[in-house]
Motif scaffolding. Structure first.
Motif, mmCIF file in Angstrom:
data_model
loop_
_atom_site.group_PDB
_atom_site.id
_atom_site.type_symbol
_atom_site.label_atom_id
_atom_site.label_comp_id
_atom_site.label_asym_id
_atom_site.label_seq_id
_atom_site.Cartn_x
_atom_site.Cartn_y
_atom_site.Cartn_z
ATOM 1 N N GLN A 26 48.924 -35.057 -30.591
ATOM 2 C CA GLN A 26 47.783 -34.843 -31.485
ATOM 3 C C GLN A 26 47.639 -36.036 -32.413
ATOM 4 O OE1 GLN A 26 48.554 -31.361 -33.832
ATOM 5 N NE2 GLN A 26 48.996 -30.059 -32.071
ATOM 6 N N GLN A 27 46.432 -36.269 -32.837
ATOM 7 C CA GLN A 27 46.178 -37.196 -33.931
ATOM 8 C C GLN A 27 45.184 -36.523 -34.881
ATOM 9 O OE1 GLN A 27 45.103 -41.239 -33.011
ATOM 10 N NE2 GLN A 27 46.082 -41.164 -31.009
ATOM 11 N N HIS A 28 45.385 -36.717 -36.157
ATOM 12 C CA HIS A 28 44.426 -36.314 -37.197
ATOM 13 C C HIS A 28 44.336 -34.782 -37.306
ATOM 14 C CE1 HIS A 28 42.802 -40.154 -35.308
ATOM 15 N NE2 HIS A 28 43.484 -40.511 -36.368
ATOM 16 N N LEU A 55 45.411 -42.274 -26.280
ATOM 17 C CA LEU A 55 44.173 -41.524 -26.123
ATOM 18 C C LEU A 55 43.800 -40.851 -27.444
ATOM 19 C CD1 LEU A 55 42.018 -39.906 -24.329
ATOM 20 C CD2 LEU A 55 43.809 -38.154 -24.169
ATOM 21 N N VAL A 56 42.519 -40.907 -27.794
ATOM 22 C CA VAL A 56 41.969 -40.070 -28.865
ATOM 23 C C VAL A 56 40.879 -39.229 -28.215
ATOM 24 C CG1 VAL A 56 40.835 -40.005 -31.118
ATOM 25 C CG2 VAL A 56 42.415 -41.868 -30.568
ATOM 26 N N GLY A 57 41.134 -37.943 -28.049
ATOM 27 C CA GLY A 57 40.216 -37.087 -27.318
ATOM 28 C C GLY A 57 39.657 -35.980 -28.181
ATOM 29 N N GLN A 58 38.509 -35.509 -27.800
ATOM 30 C CA GLN A 58 37.789 -34.515 -28.587
ATOM 31 C C GLN A 58 38.415 -33.135 -28.452
ATOM 32 O OE1 GLN A 58 33.574 -34.694 -28.032
ATOM 33 N NE2 GLN A 58 33.172 -32.840 -29.202
ATOM 34 N N MET A 102 39.910 -25.142 -37.295
ATOM 35 C CA MET A 102 40.841 -26.266 -37.422
ATOM 36 C C MET A 102 40.859 -27.033 -36.107
ATOM 37 S SD MET A 102 41.992 -26.158 -40.489
ATOM 38 C CE MET A 102 43.151 -27.501 -40.275
ATOM 39 N N MET A 103 40.853 -28.344 -36.222
ATOM 40 C CA MET A 103 40.861 -29.200 -35.035
ATOM 41 C C MET A 103 41.832 -30.362 -35.226
ATOM 42 S SD MET A 103 36.735 -29.435 -34.531
ATOM 43 C CE MET A 103 36.459 -29.487 -36.297
ATOM 44 N N VAL A 104 42.178 -30.946 -34.106
ATOM 45 C CA VAL A 104 42.928 -32.203 -34.090
ATOM 46 C C VAL A 104 42.202 -33.097 -33.084
ATOM 47 C CG1 VAL A 104 45.113 -31.080 -34.647
ATOM 48 C CG2 VAL A 104 44.483 -31.416 -32.250
ATOM 49 N N HIS A 105 42.716 -34.250 -32.822
ATOM 50 C CA HIS A 105 42.307 -34.998 -31.637
ATOM 51 C C HIS A 105 43.429 -34.868 -30.611
ATOM 52 C CE1 HIS A 105 39.456 -37.424 -34.315
ATOM 53 N NE2 HIS A 105 38.715 -36.729 -33.474
ATOM 54 N N ILE A 106 43.080 -34.410 -29.433
ATOM 55 C CA ILE A 106 44.114 -34.346 -28.401
ATOM 56 C C ILE A 106 44.486 -35.786 -28.047
ATOM 57 C CG2 ILE A 106 42.509 -34.252 -26.416
ATOM 58 C CD1 ILE A 106 44.564 -32.160 -25.228
ATOM 59 N N SER A 107 45.769 -36.005 -27.866
ATOM 60 C CA SER A 107 46.232 -37.376 -27.688
ATOM 61 C C SER A 107 47.328 -37.434 -26.637
ATOM 62 C CB SER A 107 46.754 -37.927 -29.026
ATOM 63 O OG SER A 107 47.113 -39.276 -28.893
ATOM 64 N N GLY A 108 47.549 -38.603 -26.161
ATOM 65 C CA GLY A 108 48.637 -38.883 -25.230
ATOM 66 C C GLY A 108 48.766 -40.389 -25.147
ATOM 67 N N ILE A 111 49.648 -27.301 -35.032
ATOM 68 C CA ILE A 111 49.205 -28.516 -35.713
ATOM 69 C C ILE A 111 50.401 -29.229 -36.340
ATOM 70 C CG2 ILE A 111 47.890 -29.358 -37.708
ATOM 71 C CD1 ILE A 111 45.821 -27.193 -37.068
ATOM 72 N N GLY A 112 50.499 -30.509 -36.090
ATOM 73 C CA GLY A 112 51.593 -31.309 -36.641
ATOM 74 C C GLY A 112 51.229 -31.865 -38.006
ATOM 75 N N ASN A 113 51.494 -31.091 -39.033
ATOM 76 C CA ASN A 113 51.144 -31.540 -40.384
ATOM 77 C C ASN A 113 52.078 -32.638 -40.882
ATOM 78 O OD1 ASN A 113 49.760 -30.985 -43.115
ATOM 79 N ND2 ASN A 113 51.929 -30.784 -43.607
ATOM 80 N N GLY A 114 53.359 -32.523 -40.553
ATOM 81 C CA GLY A 114 54.363 -33.399 -41.149
ATOM 82 C C GLY A 114 54.125 -34.873 -40.900
ATOM 83 N N PHE A 115 53.618 -35.220 -39.749
ATOM 84 C CA PHE A 115 53.401 -36.631 -39.427
ATOM 85 C C PHE A 115 52.070 -37.116 -39.967
ATOM 86 C CE2 PHE A 115 52.394 -40.129 -36.381
ATOM 87 C CZ PHE A 115 53.465 -40.943 -36.717
ATOM 88 N N ASN A 116 51.141 -36.207 -40.170
ATOM 89 C CA ASN A 116 49.785 -36.587 -40.574
ATOM 90 C C ASN A 116 49.585 -36.664 -42.078
ATOM 91 O OD1 ASN A 116 47.478 -36.804 -38.458
ATOM 92 N ND2 ASN A 116 48.843 -35.256 -37.622
#
Lengths: 185, 522
Positions: free
Chosen positions: B453-455, B387-390, B298-304, B71-76
């Motif tokens: 990732q997003q969120h 992309l914002v993916g589930q 824990m979840m994120v949104h998969i992104s690209g 999980i990318g905490n630093g950017f979020n």
């Protein structure tokens, strides 16, 4: 709320970094700090040389834009005040350790591949070596992942060359600030 | 330890949810104290620079990540008043009705302890209070709701170009709904499309907490305490209720803030960290953790991101960071032919030359003189969409306590996260579709970036079953009735839309629950 549309606040004090000259704190851009030969606080002469060489390999002009002074100043302050891309990459401080480990690994790889440290290589060899760290750990590399080091250092180079008012101008892009950095980087 | 004057409510975290709680509860006459780990930002601190924007990100102790998709905490995560909402892009979508009933409908994940219809009134009220710009009729996928109070934001050239690709493939686009003013609203000015959203919006066109709920909270008497780093939540002697929060001030001195009600809104990683670090002999696995669900799912949104270079000036520096258009054609039906999940496209986000999402990082493998050439070309020819993916709620994706401590001696958070096969298949299908769209739009060259990732979501999920969740639908913990959790950590499933609008709607619903049940809570 005190701030109007496209208001330029001249007192924002944001386009420069604090460098120490003697006992004085001086606000300078990294490029100005380099031109003024501001003393380094953390990086050693050999680390400065490798950072300038690597910076110019990643993005020609990065050394003149002050990448070494930028990184040195940033790794010498509290991590919470740092403006490095490393903040985004969940790298644990101290950030100086990240750079020092990366420089050592780069030189070790350079020795393994070319029998000489990175700064001793010609431009073609430097370019070739950097290609090896884009997406994997090359021979001789150890410590932090090579692609992470590449990504972070490339980001630093882009920051000092293009992440400034002057950098936008090079690309013929209007900076369009809400709050303008008060100096040209 | 310095004992502070008792409050009715102490709130940990001055981000989106915490600010709203503070405003509503202070307006209801409660004595509210908000503890914020970072500084008190002012609008004039929000400098238009991708470098200086990095000060707005989390910094007091790293989050140690592991797993194949750490999980990318630093950017979020944010740092200071406003939290991550200070640098968010203000894409405010409603979750879809089908996001609330996935277990019932598909046997996947969890049902939310409410339906869309339960939450709809709060979405409607929030959008009226905050001000949203959009075109409800054009969003053919939009759940039922009041029309937006403002017309949509302007579209720019890259959005127009990419929309042609969607149309050519019979896919639909609509203006993105934003918590950004397209016209003056509630005394806040309209957006001027400078594309500095993620550096913070100092003119107040973007509805960050500094211009909406924090001023309301302060006006109603709430105390906002910056540089107040919560380290522990305390309980009464019997362990049946929480009694306050211990925090460090800037000098490392301990303070105790007693309170009748505690609200944790410290974002999806720090809230479980705080609860796990607050274990007692009555709560040996951490507070509110009888279910062993704290930190899990824990979840994120998969992104690209899909990129293209066009043969005309795309004006990529213009607009807003979150993009001018959206497409949700692949949202409603979650069960696809070879994967499960919803996704949306965010189209035509403003790009600056540097930073994580900047033009240079559209081609991370390019360096040297070739990077200068790419920058010179792409600065006027690039287009992009994200992309914002589930994601899927996996029990093994979790926050735990690390062996390493922060500078105050408090154990750090350790995260583990990997993607299940479905999100990865979703990503691959979406990237292929994205490239087709860009080619249909006339891009000379099209490519996509790596999995991103997003969120950050989950970790303190809500649910109806106390054995499988941490809180009820109001964020009230099942174990401790006067302990509440707020924010994206409550989400039991991720959906595939940006979460901030839902965070606000949930917080409003919970704040009113606290008011109406005050007699039993205090």
């Amino acid at each position: 709320m005190g701030i109007g549309r496209r208001t330029v606040l001249q007192n924002a004090g944001v386009g420069t970094l604090v460098f120490m000259i003697g006992q004085r704190q001086v606000w300078l851009t990294p490029k100005e700090a380099r031109a003024a030969s501001v003393p380094f606080q953390t990086l050693t002469p050999s680390q400065i040389a490798i950072l300038d060489a690597l910076g110019d390999t990643l993005l020609p002009g990065a050394a003149e834009a002050g990448i070494a002074h930028f990184v040195d100043q940033q790794i010498s302050i509290e991590p919470r005040d740092a403006l490095l891309t490393l903040r985004y990459l969940d790298v644990a401080p101290p950030f100086a350790r990240f750079y020092q480990q990366g420089f050592a690994a780069l030189d070790a790889t350079s020795e393994a591949l070319y029998r000489g440290v990175f700064v001793s290589l010609d431009d073609g060899q430097r370019h070739d070596l950097v290609r090896h760290i884009v997406d994997g750990n090359p021979p001789g590399w150890n410590g932090i992942p090579a692609p992470l080091f590449y990504f972070a250092l490339r980001s630093d180079a882009v920051d000092v060359v293009y992440g400034t008012v002057e950098g936008f101008q090079k690309l013929n892009l209007p900076y369009m600030p809400h709050i303008l950095p008060d100096r040209s980087w | 330890m310095r004992r502070e004057v008792p409050a009715d409510v102490v709130i940990v975290g001055a981000g989106a949810a915490g600010s709203l709680f503070a405003a509503k509860l202070a307006q209801a006459g409660k004595r509210v104290v908000v503890l914020e780990a970072g500084p008190a930002w002012r609008l004039q601190d929000l400098v238009s620079s991708q470098l200086w924007a990095r000060r707005l990100k989390w910094s007091p102790g790293p989050v140690l990540g592991s797993g194949t998709a750490a999980i990318g905490n630093g950017f979020n995560a944010g740092f200071g008043t406003g939290g991550s909402a200070l640098h968010h892009y203000a894409n405010w979508f409603r979750m879809h009705p089908e996001d609330f009933t996935e277990h019932s409908d598909y046997g996947r994940g969890f049902d939310w302890p409410m339906t869309y219809d339960d939450l709809r009134p709060y979405y409607d009220r929030i959008q009226s209070e905050v001000g949203l710009s959009g075109d409800a009729a054009a969003e053919i996928w939009r759940p039922a709701g009041d029309p937006y109070p403002m017309p949509p934001l302007a579209n720019f050239r890259q959005g127009e170009l990419i929309a042609k690709g969607f149309a050519a493939l019979r896919l639909r686009t609509a203006p993105t709904p934003h918590a950004i003013n397209s016209t003056e609203y509630n005394g806040r000015p309209a957006c001027i499309y400078d594309g500095w959203c993620d550096a913070g919006c100092p003119i107040g066109a973007l509805a960050n907490p500094l211009v909406v709920y924090l001023p309301q909270a302060q006006q109603a008497g709430a105390q906002i305490r910056p540089w107040s780093y919560a380290t522990r939540v305390l309980t009464n002697r019997s362990g049946t209720r929480v009694s306050g929060v211990v925090y460090k001030d800037r000098n490392g001195e301990d303070h105790l803030q007693p309170a009748s009600v505690v609200v944790l809104s410290a974002f999806a990683i720090q809230t479980p960290r705080l609860l796990l670090n607050s274990a007692t002999h009555q709560h040996p696995r951490g507070l509110a953790n009888s279910s062993d669900a704290i930190g899990r799912y824990m979840m994120v949104h998969i992104s690209g991101t899909v990129y293209g270079l066009f043969d005309e000036d795309t004006e990529p520096h213009m607009g807003v960071t979150g993009g001018s258009l959206v497409s949700q054609d692949n949202y409603a039906e979650k069960k696809k032919s070879n994967y499960y999940g919803s996704y949306q496209w965010l189209i035509g986000g403003a790009l600056k030359p540097n930073d994580l999402l900047g033009i240079a990082n559209a081609r991370t493998e390019v360096f040297g003189g070739a990077l200068h050439e790419f920058m010179a070309h792409a600065a006027h020819a690039i287009g992009s969409m994200a992309l914002v993916g589930q994601d899927q709620p996996l029990v093994e994706n979790r926050v735990t306590i690390a062996a390493q401590n922060d500078k105050f001696g408090v154990p750090l958070a350790q995260t583990t996260h990997q993607f299940a096969p479905d999100p990865l298949k979703l990503y691959n299908a979406a990237m292929a579709e994205g490239l087709d769209i860009f080619r249909a739009a006339g891009a000379q060259e099209a490519w996509h970036g790596q999995i991103g990732q997003q969120h950050i979501l989950g970790g303190t999920i809500m649910g109806s079953d106390p054995k499988a969740s941490v809180t009820n639908g109001y964020g009230q913990t099942h174990d401790l009735p006067n302990l509440f959790i707020a924010g994206s950590g409550l989400f039991p499933t991720s959906g595939a839309v940006n979460p901030t609008f839902t965070i606000h709607a949930l917080a409003l619903r919970a704040a009113e629950f606290i008011q109406s049940h005050w007699g039993s809570l205090s």
